[in-house]
Design an enzyme around this catalytic site. Structure first.
Site, mmCIF file in Angstrom:
data_model
loop_
_atom_site.group_PDB
_atom_site.id
_atom_site.type_symbol
_atom_site.label_atom_id
_atom_site.label_comp_id
_atom_site.label_asym_id
_atom_site.label_seq_id
_atom_site.Cartn_x
_atom_site.Cartn_y
_atom_site.Cartn_z
ATOM 1 N N GLY A 50 -15.872 -25.824 26.751
ATOM 2 C CA GLY A 50 -15.572 -25.625 25.334
ATOM 3 C C GLY A 50 -15.541 -26.939 24.585
ATOM 4 O O GLY A 50 -16.583 -27.506 24.230
ATOM 5 N N LYS B 297 -17.883 -22.418 20.386
ATOM 6 C CA LYS B 297 -16.907 -21.582 19.667
ATOM 7 C C LYS B 297 -17.192 -21.664 18.162
ATOM 8 O O LYS B 297 -18.362 -21.723 17.778
ATOM 9 C CB LYS B 297 -15.486 -22.003 20.045
ATOM 10 C CG LYS B 297 -15.306 -22.033 21.574
ATOM 11 C CD LYS B 297 -13.901 -22.143 22.027
ATOM 12 C CE LYS B 297 -13.862 -22.086 23.547
ATOM 13 N NZ LYS B 297 -12.507 -22.108 24.086
ATOM 14 N N GLU C 211 -12.844 -17.793 33.742
ATOM 15 C CA GLU C 211 -12.110 -18.632 32.789
ATOM 16 C C GLU C 211 -10.657 -18.158 32.714
ATOM 17 O O GLU C 211 -10.340 -17.228 31.948
ATOM 18 C CB GLU C 211 -12.746 -18.530 31.402
ATOM 19 C CG GLU C 211 -14.147 -19.059 31.326
ATOM 20 C CD GLU C 211 -14.476 -19.562 29.921
ATOM 21 O OE1 GLU C 211 -14.885 -20.714 29.811
ATOM 22 O OE2 GLU C 211 -14.286 -18.818 28.950
ATOM 23 N N HIS D 190 -16.016 -13.126 26.322
ATOM 24 C CA HIS D 190 -15.158 -14.305 26.342
ATOM 25 C C HIS D 190 -13.717 -13.870 26.031
ATOM 26 O O HIS D 190 -13.495 -12.946 25.249
ATOM 27 C CB HIS D 190 -15.645 -15.333 25.305
ATOM 28 C CG HIS D 190 -14.975 -16.658 25.479
ATOM 29 N ND1 HIS D 190 -13.722 -16.919 24.968
ATOM 30 C CD2 HIS D 190 -15.360 -17.777 26.140
ATOM 31 C CE1 HIS D 190 -13.381 -18.161 25.301
ATOM 32 N NE2 HIS D 190 -14.358 -18.697 26.020
HETATM 33 P P1 13P Z 1 -12.135 -25.549 26.865
HETATM 34 O O1 13P Z 1 -13.137 -26.282 27.693
HETATM 35 O O2 13P Z 1 -12.000 -26.099 25.472
HETATM 36 O O3 13P Z 1 -10.803 -25.375 27.565
HETATM 37 O O4 13P Z 1 -12.709 -24.074 26.635
HETATM 38 C C1 13P Z 1 -13.113 -23.340 27.730
HETATM 39 C C2 13P Z 1 -13.831 -22.150 27.224
HETATM 40 O O5 13P Z 1 -13.251 -21.225 26.717
HETATM 41 C C3 13P Z 1 -15.315 -22.155 27.337
HETATM 42 O O6 13P Z 1 -15.831 -20.896 27.089
#
Ligand code: 13P
Length: 255
Positions: free
Chosen positions: A234, A9, A165, A95
């Site tokens: 993430g 991210k 997701e 995403h």
């Molecule tokens: P997290 O693992 O921080 O919950 O994020 C998931 C995500 O959006 C991966 O693309």
């Protein structure tokens, strides 16, 4: 082969930190045989991170978004041709954090299709905001996926992955991670949609990943009971220890 994809991210703040984390991930991927690690770094860092990165079968660098044209008057955008010219092999498209900024299914589909033309593997994300008792989320994810596949030619599934997701399970404010059973019913639905689009043989070959608050304790369940082909991670992907622990676990237990 299982895929462990890290989505950094908009972290970390400096290229120096990014290089250090990437180097640690590379080290932990060195002896892998059955697992592939992919790190999707912020766009501004990928050029520097890709420089001098030797290609291996167990480690690759990716980006977090891409535009649907190869060049043009598109201020601020990055094209698939540009990412491919850096030697990148993966890119996340659609995403939920980009969809929340207004990205449509059609745009997601165009992005995936154009990236795939350059042999970039598109990690196409789908997922519902909430789980309602009436089960409307099934229809929502089905139509989201259907529309997100629309621009992808029916004979072009080779460079595609789907990441499920659920938005309610993502990030530090997540209610909880999804349970493997939540995922399993979705992998069935996603697989059906893939088979409808690409046919049986090709549709079964597209990997389905799970993402949303994955950590060392719950990773295993998503791959076994949830029947995921990999994980999209993430927060934990910024921690060499936490991420490395998941990678080791997956390598030991899965082929
Ligand atoms: P997290 O693992 O921080 O919950 O994020 C998931 C995500 O959006 C991966 O693309």
């Amino acid at each position: 082969m299982k895929f462990i994809i890290g989505n950094w991210k908009m972290y970390p703040k400096t290229l120096k930190e990014a290089k250090a984390i990437l180097a640690a991930h590379r080290r932990s991927a060195r002896l892998l045989k059955r697992t592939k690690v992919v790190i999707c770094a912020p766009q501004v860092f990928v050029g520097a991170l890709a420089t001098g990165l030797r290609k291996t079968t167990t480690f690759a660098l990716g980006a977090q978004d891409v535009f649907w044209e190869d060049e043009g008057a598109r201020t601020g955008e990055t094209s698939p041709a540009m990412l491919a010219s850096l030697g990148l092999q993966y890119v996340i498209v659609g995403h939920s954090e980009r969809r929340a900024l207004g990205e449509t299914n059609k745009e997601v589909s165009q992005k995936a299709a154009q990236a795939m033309k350059h042999k970039l593997t598109a990690v196409l994300c789908v997922g519902e905001q909430v789980r309602d008792d009436a089960g409307e989320y099934f229809g929502l994810v089905r139509s989201q996926l259907h529309a997100s596949l629309a621009e992808i030619p029916k004979n072009a599934s080779a460079h595609l992955m789907i990441a499920y997701e659920p938005i309610w399970a993502i990030g530090s404010k997540a209610l909880r991670p999804a349970a493997p059973a939540d995922l399993h019913e979705m992998t069935i639905l996603i697989r059906r949609e893939l088979v409808a689009h690409f046919g049986k043989t090709a549709g079964f070959r597209v990997p389905i990943l799970y993402g949303g608050s994955v950590d060392e304790r719950n990773a295993e369940g998503f791959l076994t009971l949830g029947e995921a082909d990999g994980l999209l991670i993430g927060r934990v992907s910024l921690s060499p220890e936490g991420f490395g622990a998941i990678v080791r676990l997956v390598e030991q237990k899965h082929s």
